[in-house]
Motif scaffolding. Structure first.
Motif, PDB file in Angstrom:
ATOM      1  N   HIS A   5      40.770  45.990 -54.386  1.00  0.00           N
ATOM      2  CA  HIS A   5      40.611  45.937 -52.923  1.00  0.00           C
ATOM      3  C   HIS A   5      41.468  46.981 -52.227  1.00  0.00           C
ATOM      4  O   HIS A   5      42.605  47.259 -52.622  1.00  0.00           O
ATOM      5  N   ALA A  22      44.101  48.374 -50.033  1.00  0.00           N
ATOM      6  CA  ALA A  22      45.394  47.860 -49.545  1.00  0.00           C
ATOM      7  C   ALA A  22      46.204  49.062 -49.089  1.00  0.00           C
ATOM      8  O   ALA A  22      47.346  49.276 -49.505  1.00  0.00           O
ATOM      9  N   SER A  42      42.620  47.900 -44.918  1.00  0.00           N
ATOM     10  CA  SER A  42      43.222  46.579 -45.079  1.00  0.00           C
ATOM     11  C   SER A  42      44.693  46.721 -45.454  1.00  0.00           C
ATOM     12  O   SER A  42      45.118  47.755 -45.993  1.00  0.00           O
ATOM     13  N   THR A  43      45.441  45.660 -45.183  1.00  0.00           N
ATOM     14  CA  THR A  43      46.814  45.577 -45.687  1.00  0.00           C
ATOM     15  C   THR A  43      46.802  44.841 -47.027  1.00  0.00           C
ATOM     16  O   THR A  43      45.819  44.180 -47.386  1.00  0.00           O
ATOM     17  N   ALA A  44      47.905  44.925 -47.727  1.00  0.00           N
ATOM     18  CA  ALA A  44      48.023  44.215 -49.004  1.00  0.00           C
ATOM     19  C   ALA A  44      47.891  42.709 -48.791  1.00  0.00           C
ATOM     20  O   ALA A  44      47.263  42.007 -49.591  1.00  0.00           O
ATOM     21  N   ARG A  45      48.464  42.215 -47.700  1.00  0.00           N
ATOM     22  CA  ARG A  45      48.366  40.778 -47.413  1.00  0.00           C
ATOM     23  C   ARG A  45      46.912  40.367 -47.157  1.00  0.00           C
ATOM     24  O   ARG A  45      46.446  39.338 -47.650  1.00  0.00           O
ATOM     25  N   GLN A  46      46.199  41.185 -46.397  1.00  0.00           N
ATOM     26  CA  GLN A  46      44.788  40.876 -46.135  1.00  0.00           C
ATOM     27  C   GLN A  46      43.962  40.907 -47.421  1.00  0.00           C
ATOM     28  O   GLN A  46      43.075  40.073 -47.622  1.00  0.00           O
ATOM     29  N   ALA A  47      44.246  41.863 -48.292  1.00  0.00           N
ATOM     30  CA  ALA A  47      43.546  41.924 -49.576  1.00  0.00           C
ATOM     31  C   ALA A  47      43.795  40.641 -50.375  1.00  0.00           C
ATOM     32  O   ALA A  47      42.878  40.100 -51.009  1.00  0.00           O
ATOM     33  N   LEU A  96      45.627  46.265 -55.999  1.00  0.00           N
ATOM     34  CA  LEU A  96      45.811  46.809 -54.655  1.00  0.00           C
ATOM     35  C   LEU A  96      45.654  48.332 -54.732  1.00  0.00           C
ATOM     36  O   LEU A  96      46.458  49.028 -55.350  1.00  0.00           O
ATOM     37  N   HIS A 122      54.156  45.994 -50.584  1.00  0.00           N
ATOM     38  CA  HIS A 122      52.769  45.631 -50.853  1.00  0.00           C
ATOM     39  C   HIS A 122      52.703  44.427 -51.800  1.00  0.00           C
ATOM     40  O   HIS A 122      52.002  43.442 -51.533  1.00  0.00           O
ATOM     41  N   ALA A 131      51.570  40.560 -50.781  1.00  0.00           N
ATOM     42  CA  ALA A 131      50.370  40.020 -51.423  1.00  0.00           C
ATOM     43  C   ALA A 131      50.710  38.764 -52.217  1.00  0.00           C
ATOM     44  O   ALA A 131      49.942  37.794 -52.218  1.00  0.00           O
TER      45      ALA A 131
END
Length: 313
Positions: A229, A231, A247-252, A266, A280, A284
């Protein structure tokens, strides 16, 4: 049957000395599939020993860091006297641009290059035991992601049970495993359900390319073994991620959770982070439900074997 993923390039739009632009190579039983081809991809493939036996190239979108490696890759294939056709899959509405890129050097490849436009829900490529499907992504260009999904495998054959039922060792075993009933010498009929277990799931890989978080990624396939994904950013640049359709790592990780992914890679790390991806990973891992080792930031050249969900073969 081996299913191996090699992260050929893991950088964001600007390459770094450690990371090349986006490209992922998947090898399955001798067949090579390439997802995106940022500049320098052919050299990375040499460096990491993937070989050039690529039958299918899947392009997520036509930003330079995902496609500028195509002319060089095609030229390298040409110099290697390639004769086999290469299929390139690209989002709807981008065929003309991609064709111009293929012919950018003024010399058409001597081997056939077929360009196939795909959109959400299309099967881009169907092989004997798996398919690659396109799904919708949300980027600031015409874009898709891809899901490699294997067919279900036959259930396990219970040899001991078959022998107990009087089935002689030999061709009748194979017939039962293929789903055919067999008749014994005494007239007894043995059905496959008596000796063959439930179908077993195959493996799956989801590759988003560049995208904001989307429901379509979650729906691409159930419980992917690996989700690769976007990231690009950490939390410190969440607004920048939204503004640039990344996207951010958290969103991924949130998407990975909702998709029940087994592992999360990521990808497309911005050069702003200069190789520092601790944030990251930490962000995550705060979200992703898997083991800490199940979320990672791949390095260029890192390879990963994807096992069967049931540990079988």
């Amino acid at each position: 049957m081996p299913l191996r993923v090699t992260f050929v390039g893991t950088a964001g739009a600007i390459p770094t000395t450690e990371r090349n632009p986006s490209s992922v190579f998947v090898a399955r039983e001798g067949e090579g599939l390439l997802f995106d081809a940022g500049e320098g991809t052919q050299r990375q493939m040499m460096r990491f020993g993937t070989g050039f036996s690529v039958s299918q190239l899947f392009v997520t979108h036509l930003h330079g860091d995902h496609v500028l490696g195509i002319p060089g890759l095609l030229q390298t294939m040409d110099f290697n006297d390639r004769e086999d056709a290469l299929a390139i899959h690209t989002p709807h509405g981008t065929r003309r641009q991609l064709k111009s890129l293929v012919n950018a050097l003024g010399n058409r490849p001597t081997f056939p290059v077929r360009i196939n436009e795909v959109g959400d829900g299309d099967v881009a490529y169907r092989a004997d035991e798996y398919e690659v499907r396109a799904f919708e992504t949300d980027h600031d260009a015409r874009s898709v992601g891809y899901a490699l999904v294997e067919d279900e495998r036959k259930g396990r054959f219970d040899r001991e049970r078959a022998e107990d039922l009087g089935v002689p060792v030999g061709p009748k075993f194979s017939k039962l495993h293929e789903g055919e009933a067999v008749e014994l010498e005494d007239g007894t009929v043995v059905d496959p359900e008596q000796v063959v277990g439930e179908p077993r799931p195959g493996r799956s890989i989801v590759y988003t390319g560049d995208t904001r978080p989307t429901a379509a990624t979650i729906e691409a396939t159930a419980e992917p073994d690996l989700l690769i994904h976007d990231a690009t950013f950490a939390d410190d640049r969440a607004e920048r991620a939204a503004d640039t359709a990344h996207s951010t790592a958290r969103q991924a990780a949130e998407i990975a959770n909702r998709a029940s992914a087994k592992r999360l890679a990521l990808m497309h790390i911005s050069s702003r982070y200069a190789g520092q991806t601790d944030d990251h990973l930490a962000q995550a891992r705060e979200v992703f439900a898997g083991d800490g080792e199940d979320v990672f930031v791949p390095e260029d050249g890192q390879a990963l074997e994807i096992p069967y969900p049931d540990g079988g073969a």
